[in-house]
Design a protein around this motif. Sequence first.
Motif, short mmCIF file in Angstrom:
data_model
loop_
_atom_site.label_atom_id
_atom_site.label_comp_id
_atom_site.label_asym_id
_atom_site.label_seq_id
_atom_site.Cartn_x
_atom_site.Cartn_y
_atom_site.Cartn_z
N ILE A 1 32.77 9.05 3.44
CA ILE A 1 32.59 10.34 4.10
C ILE A 1 31.65 10.19 5.28
CG2 ILE A 1 31.86 12.73 3.79
CD1 ILE A 1 34.32 11.94 2.16
N PRO A 2 32.10 10.47 6.52
CA PRO A 2 31.25 10.25 7.71
C PRO A 2 29.87 10.89 7.61
CG PRO A 2 33.49 10.75 8.37
CD PRO A 2 33.44 10.95 6.88
N PHE A 3 29.80 12.10 7.08
CA PHE A 3 28.52 12.82 7.02
C PHE A 3 27.52 12.15 6.09
CE2 PHE A 3 25.88 16.20 5.09
CZ PHE A 3 25.18 16.58 6.23
N LEU A 4 28.03 11.48 5.04
CA LEU A 4 27.16 10.88 4.02
C LEU A 4 27.09 9.36 4.11
CD1 LEU A 4 28.27 13.00 0.91
CD2 LEU A 4 26.13 13.21 2.18
N ARG A 5 28.02 8.75 4.80
CA ARG A 5 28.18 7.30 4.77
C ARG A 5 26.90 6.55 5.17
NH1 ARG A 5 31.75 3.04 5.17
NH2 ARG A 5 31.19 1.45 6.68
N ALA A 6 26.29 6.90 6.30
CA ALA A 6 25.11 6.16 6.78
C ALA A 6 23.96 6.27 5.80
CB ALA A 6 24.69 6.68 8.16
#
Length: 236
Positions: free
Chosen positions: A140-145
Amino acid sequence: MIYERLHVTFVGVVATLVDSVVVAEFAGYWLHRLLHSDKFPTLSRGHLIHHFLIYGPRQPMRAGEYLDATDNRASLGNVGVEWLTPSAIILLFCWGAMALLGVPPVYQVLVLGTLLAWPILMFSYLHDRMHLGNFWMARIPFLRAWFLNARRLHDIPHRSVNSKGFMDTNFGIGFYFFDRFFRTMAKSHRRFNWEGYQAAIRRYGLEEETELLSLRGCSKALLHEEAGIKTALRNT
């Protein structure tokens, strides 16, 4: 007047939830640190089966399914007694303190509920998923980092021990504020300390469980194949 009372109630609830999360993180940090300290060897050994055998310095950090270190031990779900006993003491202490201070029952329920829910979310759900190879948060882009960074910091103590055989860094799970505050934060792996690793293995008598670890590390296909070979040998 009604609005003001609702506003104060809303602020009180939010403040209670935030404070409870901070207390849960603080308690979780020190409990995790206690389990690595050998102050209570029986509790430490139960926890360090996870750190030295199931996902030890010489083992893969991730698998297709979570490998549970509480098999054949007292536990509630996948949470071992080494976590349950101190956690129960902390909850009783918090409840007693609130009762003595006259905290309204609704806030007591909020505090105790949060002190239960947050560790379950962080130290059970999120922690276990850090050992899965394809967890949804990593996609998930929002949570990935955030997730990948938290997982990397979590992996560091699994790979590194000091000269006395203790894993002494990164006791947080998803958040590492108290590691930064108490200076137990490590952002990179240390060189593998074989002497320290052997000291820990001897201290907790974990050699006897290496066969169990080996079995858990096998794929189901290999286990079925091995069982078939043994059956064939017995029938010859």
